[in-house]
Design an enzyme around this catalytic site. Structure first.
Site, PDB file in Angstrom:
ATOM      1  N   ARG A 199       1.093  -1.116   0.033  1.00 23.72           N
ATOM      2  CA  ARG A 199       0.087   0.087  -0.044  1.00 23.72           C
ATOM      3  C   ARG A 199       1.026   1.305  -0.023  1.00 23.72           C
ATOM      4  O   ARG A 199       2.149   1.133   0.297  1.00 23.72           O
ATOM      5  CB  ARG A 199      -1.071   0.103   1.331  1.00 23.72           C
ATOM      6  CG  ARG A 199      -0.147  -0.226   2.481  1.00 23.72           C
ATOM      7  CD  ARG A 199      -0.790   0.217   3.709  1.00 23.72           C
ATOM      8  NE  ARG A 199      -0.348   1.835   3.492  1.00 23.72           N
ATOM      9  CZ  ARG A 199       0.820   2.385   3.887  1.00 23.72           C
ATOM     10  NH1 ARG A 199       1.969   1.740   4.069  1.00 23.72           N
ATOM     11  NH2 ARG A 199       0.692   3.680   3.684  1.00 23.72           N
ATOM     12  N   GLY A 200       0.319   2.161  -0.250  1.00 20.49           N
ATOM     13  CA  GLY A 200       0.969   3.609  -0.390  1.00 20.49           C
ATOM     14  C   GLY A 200       0.987   3.822  -1.547  1.00 20.49           C
ATOM     15  O   GLY A 200       1.470   2.833  -2.432  1.00 20.49           O
ATOM     16  N   GLN A 226      -2.386   2.689   9.977  1.00 22.18           N
ATOM     17  CA  GLN A 226      -1.172   2.758   9.240  1.00 22.18           C
ATOM     18  C   GLN A 226      -0.116   3.391  10.048  1.00 22.18           C
ATOM     19  O   GLN A 226       1.113   3.388   9.995  1.00 22.18           O
ATOM     20  CB  GLN A 226      -1.280   3.296   7.826  1.00 22.18           C
ATOM     21  CG  GLN A 226      -1.928   2.380   6.809  1.00 22.18           C
ATOM     22  CD  GLN A 226      -3.617   2.832   6.769  1.00 22.18           C
ATOM     23  OE1 GLN A 226      -4.177   2.981   7.807  1.00 22.18           O
ATOM     24  NE2 GLN A 226      -3.883   2.273   5.544  1.00 22.18           N
ATOM     25  N   ASP A 229      -2.172  10.554  -2.283  1.00 23.56           N
ATOM     26  CA  ASP A 229      -2.593   9.524  -3.349  1.00 23.56           C
ATOM     27  C   ASP A 229      -2.681  10.158  -4.659  1.00 23.56           C
ATOM     28  O   ASP A 229      -2.668   9.509  -5.844  1.00 23.56           O
ATOM     29  CB  ASP A 229      -3.650   8.952  -2.808  1.00 23.56           C
ATOM     30  CG  ASP A 229      -3.275   8.043  -1.552  1.00 23.56           C
ATOM     31  OD1 ASP A 229      -3.263   8.398  -0.365  1.00 23.56           O
ATOM     32  OD2 ASP A 229      -2.690   6.697  -1.835  1.00 23.56           O
ATOM     33  N   LYS A 274      -4.865  10.085   2.822  1.00 18.79           N
ATOM     34  CA  LYS A 274      -5.895   9.067   3.760  1.00 18.79           C
ATOM     35  C   LYS A 274      -6.738   9.975   4.525  1.00 18.79           C
ATOM     36  O   LYS A 274      -6.373  10.854   4.892  1.00 18.79           O
ATOM     37  CB  LYS A 274      -4.713   8.445   4.644  1.00 18.79           C
ATOM     38  CG  LYS A 274      -5.230   7.514   5.813  1.00 18.79           C
ATOM     39  CD  LYS A 274      -6.040   6.503   5.410  1.00 18.79           C
ATOM     40  CE  LYS A 274      -5.289   5.566   4.185  1.00 18.79           C
ATOM     41  NZ  LYS A 274      -6.453   4.595   3.606  1.00 18.79           N
TER      42      LYS A 274
END
Ligand code: MRU
Length: 325
Positions: free
Chosen positions: A34-35, A181, A222, A233
């Site tokens: 992820r990321g 996270q 993102d 996020k």
């Protein structure tokens, strides 16, 4: 494709060996990787897997289906579709060319991280002023370190650089509900590098800013839209509102692969909805009344006018001076 399973951290350092496109799509969907930058690289390696196809020559329809499955495995981070498209553009040149493209993207992201760290650190020092510059205190959200990129990070690369320069007073790390996270990944990365930090619940961010406990907020993205809106996020927007209220700089750090000038603004971005389960349970433990309905947008939009600056590997865009990407 071998990757560290981020769903198992911090309890276990477990590596996944993915041998099919379906396994890569699944790993992306459940956030084992992820990321935004890491998603782009994973997507590109997924195309390399499709092209390799265990030594067989895959037909065009199979390849097209694989590319579509990879580029839509998650919708919000622009890096995923971009990474997949970049690797897929080499399919006609054969599997080795696709793999070389995936490797090149990974190397470029790692190099970008170093540049973002340096640029971001000097921007932060200039924004916080001389009185704070020897022990800067930063608030961050989600995970923007090596786990989210390939090496180093985006916003966390700035923190690491300031730490190496002996100028980091400490970090406030928002836990980042619902998948934690911040607590599971950022805290793990900071601890490994000896960076002082305190974990906070997401809702404490704006209050701690009002109490003067951070000199700047640094986050990743993102997708950065043409008008400067920042999609990141969920929870980021609240920190931005809190920072603006008390005049604390709010800095976004993201590679050029996250800047999407073809998306006009945040309203045009598909925000991933991850369903009720992640909200009504804490891990496997139910925390809500049976049958509770829930909304779970995985990202939010921070309007450009709440952002002080965007740092990429190539430039610093001073929103506070009227500039936009
Ligand atoms: O759902 P995630 O964990 O993939 O969301 C990640 C983020 O929102 C990060 O802040 C963003 O991708 C930047 S990563 C350098």
């Amino acid at each position: 494709v071998v990757l560290l399973d981020q769903t198992a951290l911090p309890v276990e350092e477990r590596f996944l060996r993915l041998t099919t496109v379906a396994e890569v799509v699944d790993a992306i969907g459940r956030l084992a990787v992820r990321g935004a930058p890491a998603l782009g690289v994973a997507g590109a390696y997924g195309v390399a897997l499709a092209a390799h196809a265990h030594g067989e020559i895959p037909d065009a329809a199979t390849l097209e289906a694989a590319v579509q499955a990879l580029r839509t495995a998650r919708p919000t981070a622009v890096n995923l579709a971009r990474g997949v498209d970049r690797a897929a553009a080499r399919l006609a040149d054969g599997a080795a060319a696709v793999l070389a493209e995936a490797r090149a993207l990974a190397e470029e992201e790692a190099t970008a991280s170093v540049a973002m760290g340096r640029r971001g650190a000097s921007l932060i020092l200039s924004l916080v002023g001389a009185s704070r510059a020897s022990a800067v205190r930063l608030l961050t959200h989600c995970n923007t370190g090596a786990l989210a990129t390939v090496e180093g990070g985006t916003a966390l690369a700035v923190a690491f650089t300031l730490h190496e320069q002996g100028r980091l007073g400490g970090m406030l790390v928002a836990e980042t509900r619902p998948l934690l996270q911040g607590a599971r990944l950022t805290a793990w990365e900071l601890a490994r590098r000896g960076v002082p930090y305190r974990l906070i619940v997401d809702g404490a961010g704006p209050y701690l800013l009002a109490r003067g406990e951070a000199d700047a907020v640094i986050v990743g993205a993102d997708r950065v839209c043409a008008n400067g809106d920042v999609v990141n996020k969920v929870g980021t927007y609240a920190h931005a509102l809190g920072a603006a209220r008390v005049g604390v700089p709010f800095v976004v750090v993201a590679p050029e692969t996250t800047v999407d000038l073809s998306t006009p603004d945040g309203a045009a971005v598909e925000i991933e909805d991850r369903g009720a389960d992640e909200v009504v349970r804490f891990g496997r433990v139910p925390v809500a009344a049976a049958g509770a309905a829930a909304a779970n947008p995985a990202f939010d939009v921070t309007p450009a006018d709440l952002v002080t600056a965007l740092v990429t590997e190539r430039r610093v865009v001073r929103y506070d001076k009227g500039e936009r990407p």
